[in-house]
Design an enzyme around this catalytic site. Structure first.
Site, PDB file in Angstrom:
ATOM      1  N   ASP A 223       0.841  -1.199   0.000  1.00 28.58           N
ATOM      2  CA  ASP A 223       0.000   0.000   0.000  1.00 28.58           C
ATOM      3  C   ASP A 223       0.870   1.240   0.000  1.00 28.58           C
ATOM      4  O   ASP A 223       2.060   1.181   0.288  1.00 28.58           O
ATOM      5  CB  ASP A 223      -0.814   0.046   1.319  1.00 28.58           C
ATOM      6  CG  ASP A 223      -2.051  -0.836   1.263  1.00 28.58           C
ATOM      7  OD1 ASP A 223      -2.310  -1.435   0.218  1.00 28.58           O
ATOM      8  OD2 ASP A 223      -2.740  -0.914   2.298  1.00 28.58           O
TER       9      ASP A 223
ATOM     10  N   LYS B 192      -2.917   2.353  -3.461  1.00 28.37           N
ATOM     11  CA  LYS B 192      -4.296   2.744  -3.235  1.00 28.37           C
ATOM     12  C   LYS B 192      -4.414   3.362  -1.853  1.00 28.37           C
ATOM     13  O   LYS B 192      -3.843   2.872  -0.905  1.00 28.37           O
ATOM     14  CB  LYS B 192      -5.160   1.481  -3.251  1.00 28.37           C
ATOM     15  CG  LYS B 192      -6.343   1.533  -4.093  1.00 28.37           C
ATOM     16  CD  LYS B 192      -6.831   0.141  -4.456  1.00 28.37           C
ATOM     17  CE  LYS B 192      -6.593  -0.911  -3.415  1.00 28.37           C
ATOM     18  NZ  LYS B 192      -7.707  -1.125  -2.500  1.00 28.37           N
TER      19      LYS B 192
ATOM     20  N   MET C  53     -11.268   6.554   7.812  1.00 26.45           N
ATOM     21  CA  MET C  53     -11.454   7.211   6.511  1.00 26.45           C
ATOM     22  C   MET C  53     -12.524   8.297   6.588  1.00 26.45           C
ATOM     23  O   MET C  53     -13.312   8.450   5.659  1.00 26.45           O
ATOM     24  CB  MET C  53     -11.852   6.182   5.433  1.00 26.45           C
ATOM     25  CG  MET C  53     -10.763   5.200   5.110  1.00 26.45           C
ATOM     26  SD  MET C  53     -11.284   4.015   3.864  1.00 26.45           S
ATOM     27  CE  MET C  53     -11.971   2.721   4.883  1.00 26.45           C
TER      28      MET C  53
HETATM   29  C1  LIG Z   1      -8.186   2.152   4.152  1.00 27.34           C
HETATM   30  S1  LIG Z   1      -8.236   2.372   5.876  1.00 27.34           S
HETATM   31  C2  LIG Z   1      -7.141   1.081   6.368  1.00 27.34           C
HETATM   32  C3  LIG Z   1      -7.255   0.667   7.798  1.00 27.34           C
HETATM   33  C4  LIG Z   1      -6.208  -0.360   8.193  1.00 27.34           C
HETATM   34  N1  LIG Z   1      -6.467  -1.619   7.551  1.00 27.34           N
HETATM   35  C5  LIG Z   1      -6.144  -0.546   9.699  1.00 27.34           C
HETATM   36  O1  LIG Z   1      -6.433  -1.648  10.169  1.00 27.34           O
HETATM   37  O2  LIG Z   1      -5.781   0.400  10.402  1.00 27.34           O
HETATM   38  C6  LIG Z   1      -7.267   3.823   6.129  1.00 27.34           C
HETATM   39  C7  LIG Z   1      -7.735   4.634   7.334  1.00 27.34           C
HETATM   40  O3  LIG Z   1      -7.193   4.072   8.538  1.00 27.34           O
HETATM   41  C8  LIG Z   1      -6.919   5.107   9.465  1.00 27.34           C
HETATM   42  N2  LIG Z   1      -5.481   5.082   9.776  1.00 27.34           N
HETATM   43  C9  LIG Z   1      -4.558   4.268   9.237  1.00 27.34           C
HETATM   44  N3  LIG Z   1      -3.347   4.485   9.801  1.00 27.34           N
HETATM   45  C10 LIG Z   1      -3.526   5.456  10.712  1.00 27.34           C
HETATM   46  C11 LIG Z   1      -2.657   6.122  11.629  1.00 27.34           C
HETATM   47  N4  LIG Z   1      -1.367   5.808  11.728  1.00 27.34           N
HETATM   48  N5  LIG Z   1      -3.182   7.090  12.431  1.00 27.34           N
HETATM   49  C12 LIG Z   1      -4.504   7.407  12.363  1.00 27.34           C
HETATM   50  N6  LIG Z   1      -5.366   6.808  11.522  1.00 27.34           N
HETATM   51  C13 LIG Z   1      -4.893   5.847  10.713  1.00 27.34           C
HETATM   52  C14 LIG Z   1      -7.354   6.424   8.818  1.00 27.34           C
HETATM   53  O4  LIG Z   1      -8.691   6.693   9.199  1.00 27.34           O
HETATM   54  C15 LIG Z   1      -7.258   6.065   7.348  1.00 27.34           C
HETATM   55  O5  LIG Z   1      -8.105   6.908   6.568  1.00 27.34           O
END
Ligand SMILES: C[S@@+](CC[C@H](N)C(=O)[O-])C[C@H]1O[C@@H](n2cnc3c(N)ncnc32)[C@H](O)[C@@H]1O
Length: 247
Positions: free
Chosen positions: A35, A56, A169
């Site tokens: 990713d 993505k 998201m």
């Molecule tokens: C497509 S989703 C993927 C989630 C991922 N699979 C998980 O388990 O964290 C992406 C969203 O996860 C959240 N996110 C991912 N990494 C983050 C981080 N380090 N700090 C805060 N939010 C995070 C945000 O809301 C972001 O828009």
């Protein structure tokens, strides 16, 4: 005969939150499809692999997903160890289902390696339990984001029903999220924590009430909206007092 595709959770950002199993598989990988926003330090563990960014963000681009599925299958026909590296945990808002079903339908073995999801990393940064005793016994992981052609998300009902909600998201649509939750009956003084770049040295945390959420600053960084009474004591004093009076 084909190789195995490993759907591996890269965790929320900090490289040392990777599991030992994930680190071992990266070392064995011949190809890694990753990713956007995977730390360089994590990718370096895949020292002998060809690394392919599939770039993505936020679960968009249905066409790109079909292309990724095909590339994973092609790679598995040519290599023994193919790693599909995903931010956080592969089983949460990460299109794992599409990849697993596509590969399994073609007889390609799939193994999933969990990772630390953003809500847990953010809670660690805040040092506030998602299920603090006396304040919360239920947690919902929700997202308002739906891809084209998907049925509408029931995220509002879930966020309302749970004591604590983690909205993935959603930071870019914070005003609409706050408005939708309040229109559905969530109290305006519900405490909110906005956490950007959880687990990283530059983590940024803002506390506010739900009605103040639209006024918080957001960047392009991955950001989580957490809401629930467990954050009441962390609110800036003025908001906390209003919360206690009206909540
Ligand atoms: C497509 S989703 C993927 C989630 C991922 N699979 C998980 O388990 O964290 C992406 C969203 O996860 C959240 N996110 C991912 N990494 C983050 C981080 N380090 N700090 C805060 N939010 C995070 C945000 O809301 C972001 O828009």
């Amino acid at each position: 005969m084909s190789g195995t595709v490993y759907l591996v959770g890269a965790g929320p950002g900090a490289a040392d939150l990777l599991t030992v199993r994930a680190a071992r598989l990266l070392g064995e990988a011949e190809v890694v499809f990753h990713d956007a926003l995977i730390a360089e330090e994590v990718l370096r563990l895949a020292s002998k692999a060809e690394k392919i960014a599939v770039g993505k963000r936020c679960g968009r681009h249905a066409t790109a997903q079909r292309f990724i599925n095909k590339r994973l299958a092609d790679a598995a026909r040519a290599h023994c160890v193919v790693v599909r590296l995903k931010g956080g945990d592969p089983m949460l808002f990460a299109r794992a289902h599409e990849e697993i079903t596509y590969l399994q339908a073609r007889g390609i073995p799939v193994v999933v390696v969990p990772g630390v999801t953003a809500a847990l990393a953010a809670s660690a940064d805040l040092r506030i339990s998602l299920t603090r005793r006396g304040a919360a016994r239920t947690v919902a992981f929700v997202t308002p984001r739906v891809a084209a052609g998907e049925r509408e998300s029931g995220w509002i009902a879930s966020a309302l029903a749970a004591d604590t909600a983690a909205v993935y998201m959603g930071a870019g649509e914070a005003p609409a999220i706050a408005a939708a939750l309040m229109a559905a009956g969530k109290p305006a003084n519900t405490p909110v924590a906005l956490v950007a770049d959880a687990s990283l040295p530059g983590v940024r945390v803002q506390y506010a009430t739900l009605q103040e959420l639209p006024g918080l600053s957001t960047s392009g960084a991955p950001t989580l909206i957490l809401l629930g009474e467990v954050y009441r004591e962390a609110l800036p004093e003025a908001a906390a007092i209003v919360g206690r009076r009206t909540g």
